[in-house]
Design a protein around this motif. Structure first.
Motif, PDB file in Angstrom:
ATOM      1  N   SER A  19       7.723 -33.997 -37.947  1.00 45.59           N
ATOM      2  CA  SER A  19       8.247 -32.690 -37.525  1.00 45.59           C
ATOM      3  C   SER A  19       9.769 -32.700 -37.443  1.00 45.59           C
ATOM      4  CB  SER A  19       7.648 -32.297 -36.178  1.00 45.59           C
ATOM      5  OG  SER A  19       8.177 -33.095 -35.130  1.00 45.59           O
ATOM      6  N   VAL A  22      11.065 -32.417 -41.018  1.00 40.24           N
ATOM      7  CA  VAL A  22      10.927 -31.054 -41.523  1.00 40.24           C
ATOM      8  C   VAL A  22      11.951 -30.135 -40.865  1.00 40.24           C
ATOM      9  CG1 VAL A  22       9.365 -29.089 -41.750  1.00 40.24           C
ATOM     10  CG2 VAL A  22       8.491 -31.398 -42.023  1.00 40.24           C
ATOM     11  N   VAL A  65       4.123 -25.950 -44.784  1.00 32.69           N
ATOM     12  CA  VAL A  65       5.112 -25.458 -43.828  1.00 32.69           C
ATOM     13  C   VAL A  65       5.682 -24.141 -44.321  1.00 32.69           C
ATOM     14  CG1 VAL A  65       7.248 -25.973 -42.587  1.00 32.69           C
ATOM     15  CG2 VAL A  65       5.677 -27.829 -43.204  1.00 32.69           C
ATOM     16  N   ASN A 308       7.092 -32.749 -45.392  1.00 32.04           N
ATOM     17  CA  ASN A 308       6.139 -32.973 -44.312  1.00 32.04           C
ATOM     18  C   ASN A 308       5.111 -34.031 -44.701  1.00 32.04           C
ATOM     19  OD1 ASN A 308       4.995 -32.378 -41.744  1.00 32.04           O
ATOM     20  ND2 ASN A 308       3.502 -31.026 -42.713  1.00 32.04           N
ATOM     21  N   ALA A 313       2.931 -36.884 -42.126  1.00 31.80           N
ATOM     22  CA  ALA A 313       2.194 -35.963 -41.263  1.00 31.80           C
ATOM     23  C   ALA A 313       0.696 -36.061 -41.533  1.00 31.80           C
ATOM     24  CB  ALA A 313       2.678 -34.535 -41.491  1.00 31.80           C
ATOM     25  N   SER A 318       2.672 -31.306 -36.823  1.00 30.20           N
ATOM     26  CA  SER A 318       4.037 -31.527 -37.298  1.00 30.20           C
ATOM     27  C   SER A 318       4.733 -30.204 -37.606  1.00 30.20           C
ATOM     28  CB  SER A 318       4.019 -32.413 -38.547  1.00 30.20           C
ATOM     29  OG  SER A 318       3.261 -31.815 -39.586  1.00 30.20           O
ATOM     30  N   ARG A 319       4.023 -29.276 -38.219  1.00 28.58           N
ATOM     31  CA  ARG A 319       4.676 -28.013 -38.550  1.00 28.58           C
ATOM     32  C   ARG A 319       4.858 -27.136 -37.314  1.00 28.58           C
ATOM     33  NH1 ARG A 319       0.122 -24.871 -42.225  1.00 28.58           N
ATOM     34  NH2 ARG A 319      -1.417 -24.460 -40.589  1.00 28.58           N
ATOM     35  N   HIS A 322       7.969 -28.548 -35.609  1.00 28.24           N
ATOM     36  CA  HIS A 322       9.220 -28.226 -36.294  1.00 28.24           C
ATOM     37  C   HIS A 322       9.715 -26.839 -35.879  1.00 28.24           C
ATOM     38  CE1 HIS A 322       8.523 -25.128 -39.429  1.00 28.24           C
ATOM     39  NE2 HIS A 322       9.796 -25.307 -39.757  1.00 28.24           N
TER      40      HIS A 322
END
Length: 497
Positions: A19, A22, A65, A308, A313, A318-319, A322
């Motif tokens: 994250s 990204v 993402v 990502n 990830a 993770s997204r 971010h």
């Protein structure tokens, strides 16, 4: 070994690390896309935040993402110039509602039927327009309105900028940004742990500050000052034909770019595949929220999505994170954005525009599939010369015509025994459409006029109305002027004569 995806939202260490990567990739791109679109930089951050915290939570594609994309920059800029920033929220909100409807109707999978050559041509045309426009920003000059005018004005830009210290300094910073971005993938792996866009912006901004370069810098107002929710009166503009066309273009182009990106991301991992209809609903929800906040439209972005996956990830956490980092940065450190020269962001966009052009794949495509290459080039030229919507429509029309031409193969086998009284037997096979009608009639008109004709159409798989009518007319006329009526073995479902 490719990463395995987890369904529940969790926060393992690798997702947290991914994250951050990204976030560092998205930060300069969100700001740069907003500036190139003619709106405050904060609106790009708002779209990135919504892409993480709203779209990132929804099902569809786990590792993709979303955020503001360079691919919509030209269309957004034109819409802002024509309708104003205040109308942007209505346009994006309506396009999000249309995406929600398309997803609910399970239309997401049909976007995969769009010709790849048209999509690549669209992106190439966008890339050319971005490059042409941002070269003016790199020199601190105002860009002309149309793509053709931008390209035509480049020689004058060079001549005028050469005598200006401000223009030379701005162009040097933009060129330095592009150089760093181009060289970054060739550096050792340890250096590449820092994302290239962040490194390029940080290095060139530091140079500008160190030498006190006389260049324009980014203006920052803060998130709350930039957010402009649409008013009740703004929704009345949806009755305008031009506004509805822009909404349709936003929805279709952002959906196509998102789902093509999803297909590419799915090839990068061996976890669950993208549910295209749910992903379309997720994008529609995100765009509806962005529209309610007066922000930029969003799509899934392949640059951030691939970063990502490559960062390790495993889940959608993770997204989501971010988006949280973008929110914290915009809330706590907005003044840091005010240090960035506009020419530096223009350099980031020029590099992004160049990556939209399939330079390495065009030559192999021309060797193996010339028709596809022609569709790609024609779409790119049309997008650059006309506008995004008309260019894509022209590309789709060319793709349909190309497919119709390639599938309408007609073979005529003429069997002539050579005797004076013997009939000439003509067997027609394949797909007879109006595109092959000139060739078909030329061959029939060249048959001997003093001999009986036996026309066998039973081998035709398809016979359209134009060909059926033309063959009927030819057989009737030949029967009246020839020695005997034409004998026809009929094509299904009915004979042409």
């Amino acid at each position: 070994m490719l990463p395995q995806l987890e369904r529940p939202l969790s926060f393992p260490r690798r997702d947290v690390a991914a994250s951050l990567v990204v976030f560092l990739v998205a930060l300069p791109l969100c700001v740069g896309v907003a500036v190139a679109s003619g709106v405050p930089a904060e609106l790009g951050l708002v779209t990135g935040i919504v892409g993480g915290l709203v779209t990132g939570l929804l099902p569809g594609s786990s590792l993709q993402v979303s955020g503001p994309a360079a691919g919509l920059t030209v269309l957004v800029y034109d819409a802002v110039q024509q309708y104003g920033v205040a109308a942007l929220g209505v346009l994006v909100l309506a396009s999000g509602a249309l995406q929600l409807a398309l997803g609910a109707l399970r239309m997401g999978r049909w976007f995969r039927a769009i010709s790849v050559a048209v999509v690549e041509g669209m992106l190439a045309g966008i890339g050319l327009t971005i490059i042409a426009g941002q070269l003016y920003a790199m020199a601190g000059a105002e860009a002309p309105g149309s793509g053709v005018a931008k390209l035509a004005g480049l020689p004058e830009l060079v001549l005028d900028g050469a005598g200006s210290a401000e223009a030379v300094a701005a162009f040097a910073l933009g060129a330095g940004t592009i150089a760093v971005l181009a060289a970054w993938p060739r550096l050792p792996a340890k250096a590449r742990q820092v994302p290239g866009p962040l490194a390029a912006v940080a290095l060139t901004t530091a140079v500008a500050l160190a030498f006190d370069a006389p260049v324009a810098k980014l203006e920052v107002r803060g998130l709350l000052g930039a957010v402009q929710p649409p008013g009740i009166g703004d929704f009345a503009r949806l009755a305008e034909v031009g506004v509805l066309g822009t909404v349709l273009a936003f929805a279709l182009i952002s959906s196509a770019e998102t789902l093509f990106s999803a297909a590419a991301v799915d090839r990068m991992h061996d976890g669950p595949r993208t549910d295209y209809d749910r992903e379309l609903i997720a994008q529609g929800t995100g765009n509806a929220v962005c529209g309610a906040l007066g922000a930029l439209p969003m799509t899934a972005v392949i640059v951030r999505s691939s970063a990502n996956v490559q960062a390790g990830a495993r889940t959608k956490a993770s997204r989501v994170l971010h988006g949280l980092w973008l929110l914290l940065f915009a809330a706590l450190l907005p003044a840091a954005l005010g240090l960035i020269p506009l020419a530096v962001l223009a350099g980031v966009l020029v590099h992004a525009g160049w990556k939209l052009i399939p330079t390495s794949g065009l030559a192999p495509l021309w060797r193996d599939h010339r028709g596809e290459a022609l569709v790609l080039v024609a779409t790119a030229v049309a997008v650059t010369a006309l506008n995004l919507f008309e260019g894509v429509l022209l590309g789709l029309l060319l793709a349909v015509v190309k497919t119709a031409w390639e599938t309408s193969h007609v073979h005529l086998d003429v069997h002539d025994e050579g005797g004076d009284g013997d009939a000439v037997r003509v067997a027609v096979a394949g797909n007879a459409t109006f595109l092959r009608l000139p060739h078909l009639l030329d061959r029939l008109e060249a048959l001997p006029r003093d001999r009986p004709i036996e026309l066998d159409l039973s081998g035709l798989r398809h016979l359209d109305h134009a060909c059926r009518t033309a063959l009927t007319t030819w057989a009737d006329r030949r029967g009246r002027t020839g020695p005997e009526p034409v004998v026809v073995a009929a094509a299904s479902p009915a004979p042409p004569a």
